[in-house]
Design a protein around this motif. Structure first.
Motif, PDB file in Angstrom:
ATOM      1  N   LEU A 108      39.827  36.447  33.516  1.00 20.93           N
ATOM      2  CA  LEU A 108      39.359  35.547  34.426  1.00 20.93           C
ATOM      3  C   LEU A 108      38.202  36.174  35.243  1.00 20.93           C
ATOM      4  O   LEU A 108      37.185  35.492  35.563  1.00 20.93           O
ATOM      5  CB  LEU A 108      40.338  35.385  35.740  1.00 20.93           C
ATOM      6  CG  LEU A 108      40.050  34.642  36.847  1.00 20.93           C
ATOM      7  CD1 LEU A 108      39.669  33.086  36.767  1.00 20.93           C
ATOM      8  CD2 LEU A 108      41.169  34.588  38.023  1.00 20.93           C
ATOM      9  N   PHE A 109      38.120  37.478  35.511  1.00 19.98           N
ATOM     10  CA  PHE A 109      37.140  38.054  36.294  1.00 19.98           C
ATOM     11  C   PHE A 109      35.764  38.068  35.370  1.00 19.98           C
ATOM     12  O   PHE A 109      34.607  38.009  36.031  1.00 19.98           O
ATOM     13  CB  PHE A 109      37.383  39.655  36.588  1.00 19.98           C
ATOM     14  CG  PHE A 109      38.492  39.787  37.521  1.00 19.98           C
ATOM     15  CD1 PHE A 109      39.115  38.614  38.226  1.00 19.98           C
ATOM     16  CD2 PHE A 109      39.348  40.900  37.135  1.00 19.98           C
ATOM     17  CE1 PHE A 109      40.309  38.884  38.632  1.00 19.98           C
ATOM     18  CE2 PHE A 109      40.657  40.875  37.993  1.00 19.98           C
ATOM     19  CZ  PHE A 109      41.008  40.042  38.875  1.00 19.98           C
TER      20      PHE A 109
ATOM     21  N   GLN B 162      41.432  36.589  44.043  1.00 19.91           N
ATOM     22  CA  GLN B 162      39.961  36.606  44.571  1.00 19.91           C
ATOM     23  C   GLN B 162      39.750  37.995  45.151  1.00 19.91           C
ATOM     24  O   GLN B 162      38.685  38.576  44.860  1.00 19.91           O
ATOM     25  CB  GLN B 162      39.928  35.642  45.803  1.00 19.91           C
ATOM     26  CG  GLN B 162      39.899  34.229  45.546  1.00 19.91           C
ATOM     27  CD  GLN B 162      40.120  33.173  46.399  1.00 19.91           C
ATOM     28  OE1 GLN B 162      40.296  33.871  47.968  1.00 19.91           O
ATOM     29  NE2 GLN B 162      39.990  32.040  46.511  1.00 19.91           N
ATOM     30  N   ASP B 163      40.709  38.941  45.754  1.00 19.93           N
ATOM     31  CA  ASP B 163      40.586  40.108  46.176  1.00 19.93           C
ATOM     32  C   ASP B 163      40.554  41.076  45.095  1.00 19.93           C
ATOM     33  O   ASP B 163      39.573  41.965  45.176  1.00 19.93           O
ATOM     34  CB  ASP B 163      41.893  40.410  47.133  1.00 19.93           C
ATOM     35  CG  ASP B 163      41.828  39.766  48.487  1.00 19.93           C
ATOM     36  OD1 ASP B 163      40.762  39.223  48.837  1.00 19.93           O
ATOM     37  OD2 ASP B 163      42.889  39.760  49.144  1.00 19.93           O
TER      38      ASP B 163
ATOM     39  N   HIS C 142      37.158  44.404  41.376  1.00 17.34           N
ATOM     40  CA  HIS C 142      36.467  44.349  40.009  1.00 17.34           C
ATOM     41  C   HIS C 142      35.274  44.464  40.196  1.00 17.34           C
ATOM     42  O   HIS C 142      34.400  45.254  39.455  1.00 17.34           O
ATOM     43  CB  HIS C 142      37.145  43.156  39.079  1.00 17.34           C
ATOM     44  CG  HIS C 142      36.203  43.114  37.760  1.00 17.34           C
ATOM     45  ND1 HIS C 142      36.935  43.764  36.700  1.00 17.34           N
ATOM     46  CD2 HIS C 142      35.361  42.285  37.366  1.00 17.34           C
ATOM     47  CE1 HIS C 142      35.832  43.324  35.672  1.00 17.34           C
ATOM     48  NE2 HIS C 142      35.118  42.507  35.932  1.00 17.34           N
ATOM     49  N   LEU C 143      34.487  43.819  40.937  1.00 18.16           N
ATOM     50  CA  LEU C 143      32.803  43.595  40.966  1.00 18.16           C
ATOM     51  C   LEU C 143      32.579  45.162  41.858  1.00 18.16           C
ATOM     52  O   LEU C 143      31.306  45.816  41.057  1.00 18.16           O
ATOM     53  CB  LEU C 143      32.639  42.760  41.893  1.00 18.16           C
ATOM     54  CG  LEU C 143      32.286  41.113  41.356  1.00 18.16           C
ATOM     55  CD1 LEU C 143      31.847  40.375  42.394  1.00 18.16           C
ATOM     56  CD2 LEU C 143      30.971  41.485  40.274  1.00 18.16           C
ATOM     57  N   ASP C 144      33.269  45.449  42.583  1.00 20.20           N
ATOM     58  CA  ASP C 144      32.784  46.676  43.189  1.00 20.20           C
ATOM     59  C   ASP C 144      32.853  48.028  42.268  1.00 20.20           C
ATOM     60  O   ASP C 144      32.067  48.982  42.226  1.00 20.20           O
ATOM     61  CB  ASP C 144      33.941  47.042  44.414  1.00 20.20           C
ATOM     62  CG  ASP C 144      33.426  46.220  45.659  1.00 20.20           C
ATOM     63  OD1 ASP C 144      32.189  45.477  45.581  1.00 20.20           O
ATOM     64  OD2 ASP C 144      34.226  46.099  46.631  1.00 20.20           O
TER      65      ASP C 144
ATOM     66  N   PHE D 248      29.626  35.363  45.649  1.00 20.08           N
ATOM     67  CA  PHE D 248      31.080  35.081  45.590  1.00 20.08           C
ATOM     68  C   PHE D 248      31.534  35.162  47.016  1.00 20.08           C
ATOM     69  O   PHE D 248      32.263  34.376  47.654  1.00 20.08           O
ATOM     70  CB  PHE D 248      31.624  36.366  44.785  1.00 20.08           C
ATOM     71  CG  PHE D 248      33.378  36.065  44.894  1.00 20.08           C
ATOM     72  CD1 PHE D 248      33.944  35.148  44.068  1.00 20.08           C
ATOM     73  CD2 PHE D 248      34.081  37.125  45.385  1.00 20.08           C
ATOM     74  CE1 PHE D 248      35.459  35.089  43.992  1.00 20.08           C
ATOM     75  CE2 PHE D 248      35.531  36.895  45.340  1.00 20.08           C
ATOM     76  CZ  PHE D 248      36.150  35.945  44.709  1.00 20.08           C
ATOM     77  N   VAL D 249      30.906  36.240  47.974  1.00 27.71           N
ATOM     78  CA  VAL D 249      31.428  36.574  49.275  1.00 27.71           C
ATOM     79  C   VAL D 249      30.819  35.582  50.154  1.00 27.71           C
ATOM     80  O   VAL D 249      31.128  34.951  51.121  1.00 27.71           O
ATOM     81  CB  VAL D 249      31.127  37.971  49.795  1.00 27.71           C
ATOM     82  CG1 VAL D 249      31.662  38.179  51.159  1.00 27.71           C
ATOM     83  CG2 VAL D 249      32.040  38.731  48.742  1.00 27.71           C
ATOM     84  N   GLU D 250      29.176  35.569  49.974  1.00 26.21           N
ATOM     85  CA  GLU D 250      28.421  35.145  51.260  1.00 26.21           C
ATOM     86  C   GLU D 250      28.337  33.323  51.100  1.00 26.21           C
ATOM     87  O   GLU D 250      28.469  32.892  52.052  1.00 26.21           O
ATOM     88  CB  GLU D 250      27.026  35.559  51.284  1.00 26.21           C
ATOM     89  CG  GLU D 250      26.951  37.209  51.587  1.00 26.21           C
ATOM     90  CD  GLU D 250      27.552  37.510  52.726  1.00 26.21           C
ATOM     91  OE1 GLU D 250      27.675  36.683  53.720  1.00 26.21           O
ATOM     92  OE2 GLU D 250      28.344  38.740  52.726  1.00 26.21           O
TER      93      GLU D 250
END
Length: 236
Positions: A29-30, A74-75, A80-82, A119-121
């Motif tokens: 998924l990620f 989502q978290d 994963h991105l970080d 994704f966040v903003e």
């Protein structure tokens, strides 16, 4: 002049394991979010902002939308991105002075940072909002598929199962997007004669299947697979 329909079908099997801090198959998924869905939304937004007329259909499976809307996943995607951002920044540092690999490391770092921002903003960690916004402005048409992406011809003898698969697919779509879809992607393009009756009863106006469902049917349409085909009950 002929016309062509662009349809993008998105599906992943449901994977969610809260009992583990990290689970390998959740990476499917990620990776799809990073390499497909977020870049695709950027292309759609770019076409929109440039005023370029464009319209296509996007099919999002219920299992995929359930994962994209899930707070835990989502978290975990953000974590994963970080990790990827940290890795790419270390690679940029390691490859300083390397004309071959430094641009590659920088490209991935910039991609991961852009993905995190979007994704966040832009989407508040739920990218379904991006698809919903485009659909509300007529840029894309969102359609669905069967609840668990099951191969429906295998269930011909169990009409209640087919009804449940279709109805739950529609219910999931309504839950996430607040509207009933007009069309449906048949899982694995699986069609059998009579399936259109289930679709009609559930308000589906058109569906997508494989070319051999047309070419090897009881009657070969005049235009073969190069034009829409209407079933006897009016479903396209």
């Amino acid at each position: 002049m002929g016309k062509i329909v662009f349809l993008l079908h998105a599906h992943l099997p449901f994977v969610r394991h809260p009992e583990y801090s990290r689970f390998l198959e959740e990476d499917w998924l990620f990776e799809a979010i990073s390499e497909t869905y977020l870049p695709l939304l950027r292309v759609f937004r770019s076409l929109d902002s440039d005023g370029i007329p464009s319209r296509m259909a996007v099919s999002l499976s219920p299992t995929l939308t359930a994962m994209l809307a899930d707070g835990l996943l989502q978290d975990r995607y953000l974590q994963h991105l970080d990790r990827l951002i940290e890795l790419s920044e270390s690679e940029c540092e390691r490859n300083k002075g390397d004309e071959a690999f430094l641009p590659l490391a920088q490209m991935y770092r910039d991609l991961f940072l852009q993905n995190r921002h979007d994704f966040v903003e832009l989407y508040g960690k739920n990218i379904l909002r991006g698809f919903a916004d485009l659909a509300s402005r007529g840029r894309i048409e969102l359609i669905t598929t069967a609840a668990t992406h099951s191969f429906l011809p295998l269930y011909q003898q169990y009409p209640e199962t087919i009804q449940a698969q279709i109805a739950l697919g529609l219910s999931s779509h309504w839950q996430h997007f607040g509207q009933r879809p007009r069309g449906m992607w048949l899982p694995e393009c699986g069609y059998y004669e009579g399936l259109e009756n289930h679709l009609e009863r559930n308000g589906i106006e058109y569906f997508f299947s494989a070319s051999h469902a047309v070419l090897y049917g009881s009657q070969l349409p005049r235009n073969g697979v190069y034009a829409p085909v209407q079933t006897p009950n009016g479903v396209m």
